[in-house]
Scaffold this active site. Structure first.
Site, PDB file in Angstrom:
ATOM      1  N   ASP A 103      -3.078 -12.232   4.719  1.00 38.69           N
ATOM      2  CA  ASP A 103      -4.369 -11.574   4.797  1.00 38.69           C
ATOM      3  C   ASP A 103      -4.763 -11.605   6.272  1.00 38.69           C
ATOM      4  OD1 ASP A 103      -6.999 -10.840   4.783  1.00 38.69           O
ATOM      5  OD2 ASP A 103      -7.559 -12.088   3.061  1.00 38.69           O
ATOM      6  N   GLY A 157       0.798  -1.225   0.000  1.00 40.92           N
ATOM      7  CA  GLY A 157       0.000   0.000   0.000  1.00 40.92           C
ATOM      8  C   GLY A 157       0.830   1.274   0.000  1.00 40.92           C
ATOM      9  N   LYS A 217     -11.982   3.202  12.972  1.00 38.68           N
ATOM     10  CA  LYS A 217     -10.732   3.748  13.533  1.00 38.68           C
ATOM     11  C   LYS A 217     -10.899   4.103  15.008  1.00 38.68           C
ATOM     12  CE  LYS A 217      -7.916   2.969  10.352  1.00 38.68           C
ATOM     13  NZ  LYS A 217      -6.805   2.027  10.595  1.00 38.68           N
ATOM     14  N   TYR A 251     -15.423   4.170   8.025  1.00 40.54           N
ATOM     15  CA  TYR A 251     -13.970   4.155   8.232  1.00 40.54           C
ATOM     16  C   TYR A 251     -13.628   4.781   9.589  1.00 40.54           C
ATOM     17  CZ  TYR A 251      -9.043   5.474   7.368  1.00 40.54           C
ATOM     18  OH  TYR A 251      -7.680   5.649   7.449  1.00 40.54           O
TER      19      TYR A 251
HETATM   20  N1  SER Z   1      -6.406   9.363   3.925  1.00 42.66           N
HETATM   21  C1  SER Z   1      -7.528   8.796   4.612  1.00 42.66           C
HETATM   22  C2  SER Z   1      -8.769   8.924   3.822  1.00 42.66           C
HETATM   23  O1  SER Z   1      -8.895   9.896   3.126  1.00 42.66           O
HETATM   24  C3  SER Z   1      -7.713   9.457   5.957  1.00 42.66           C
HETATM   25  O2  SER Z   1      -6.985   8.757   6.907  1.00 42.66           O
HETATM   26  O3  SER Z   1      -9.622   8.112   3.924  1.00 42.66           O
END
Ligand code: SER
Length: 320
Positions: free
Chosen positions: A53, A11, A147, A143
């Site tokens: 994974d 990544g 987190k 997301y």
């Molecule tokens: N770069 C990430 C995003 O835009 C933020 O942590 O999802």
């Protein structure tokens, strides 16, 4: 730490972090964990590469045993924009993957686990400027939800099991080695590529959108400095705010124009605008500065100069 496994090595951050840590620990001591993506020549030629994974516990356990891993860095995550398209996938990768990593780390008595968090933990009710370390965490993206949960889980493993879990809330990360994928802050990378290739860019956030951002050399420094910080100096564990710079889309475009005067910017905000609007303008990172000496090196113009040079070279070589 003697043997580090990096999950998500192909990544945006993982690819550069793997190479940087190999310089410090030796190629054989940093195992690049990749899922499906075929690893680059750079990654596979300088040390071991394994298909890992985080959702496959047996596979993860086998890799940990094979290399005697004593630290894991879990960079695998579904970012904000992709997460909104597929919330279940984001939950699965970001939460089930994380708990598998934490449980394996506990089983093998690992020295450290590093799991990044993000400015996505904040939401519209969080103070927007110089966002404090301790504040309202009510994100509106899946997301962000994963987190916040990840930070709480990391701190739980520290307290409940004495596992050394560390994490930092990355701002938008800008780099030229590997493209980011599926994030809201990706515009701050795309603009440089488009500036070199076409001398114009259509932004998916508006001119006034301001977010905390960081250039990759600072991101690597922050990550490695936190890894190496003395445990006894840490009052926080999984949730450090780290700042570097804060600029609006308009200021970013103006910075590109300083180096490419005929560069043109236009705006066509899409669904990512509301995600960007829910995140802070800038963060207060005094806890990171006090507890492990965090200090960034790059500002916007220094980064722009560097980014344009690197991408221009790629362009000349026909790589982009
Ligand atoms: N770069 C990430 C995003 O835009 C933020 O942590 O999802």
């Amino acid at each position: 730490m003697k043997k580090i496994l990096i999950i998500g090595s192909a990544g945006q951050i993982g690819s550069e972090l793997t190479l940087e840590l190999r310089k410090m620990y030796g190629g054989d001591n940093v195992i690049a964990g990749v899922r499906k993506t075929k690893p680059s020549e750079k990654l596979s030629s300088k040390g071991p590469c394994e298909v890992v994974d985080a959702l496959d516990v047996e596979g993860l356990r086998a890799t940990v045993k094979k290399y005697n891993i004593d630290a894991i860095i879990n960079m695998a995550a579904i970012l904000s924009a992709t997460g909104e398209k597929n919330p279940m996938l984001a939950w699965d990768v970001n939460m089930n993957g994380l708990i598998n990593v934490l449980e394996i780390a506990r089983e093998f008595n690992m020295k450290q686990v590093l799991v990044p968090s993000s400015i996505a933990v904040f939401g519209p009710s969080t103070p927007i400027d110089n966002t404090p370390q301790e504040t309202i965490l009510k994100p509106t993206t899946i997301y962000g939800v994963t987190k916040v949960s990840g930070e709480l889980l990391g701190d739980y493993y520290v307290k409940r099991y004495g596992l050394d879990v560390r994490g930092l809330r990355y701002p938008g990360i800008i780099s030229h080695e590997t493209l980011p994928g599926g994030g809201t802050t990706d515009y701050a990378v795309a603009i440089y590529y488009e500036a070199i290739k076409h001398k114009k860019y259509t932004s998916f956030v508006n001119e006034d959108t301001r977010l905390p951002m960081m250039y990759m050399p600072d991101c690597l420094k922050a990550t490695i400095d936190l890894m190496h910080a003395d445990y006894k100096d840490l009052k926080h564990h999984s949730d450090f705010n780290v700042g570097a710079m804060s600029f609006s889309m308009g200021e970013l475009a103006a910075s590109v124009k300083k180096y490419i005067p005929d560069f043109e910017i236009s705006y066509a905000p899409d669904e990512r605008q509301s995600i960007a609007d829910s995140w802070p303008n800038s963060v207060d990172d005094s806890a990171a500065r006090e507890e492990w000496g965090w200090k960034p090196d790059y500002d916007l113009d220094a980064m722009t100069k560097d980014m344009l040079q690197a991408i221009e070279e790629k362009h000349k070589k026909g790589l982009i």
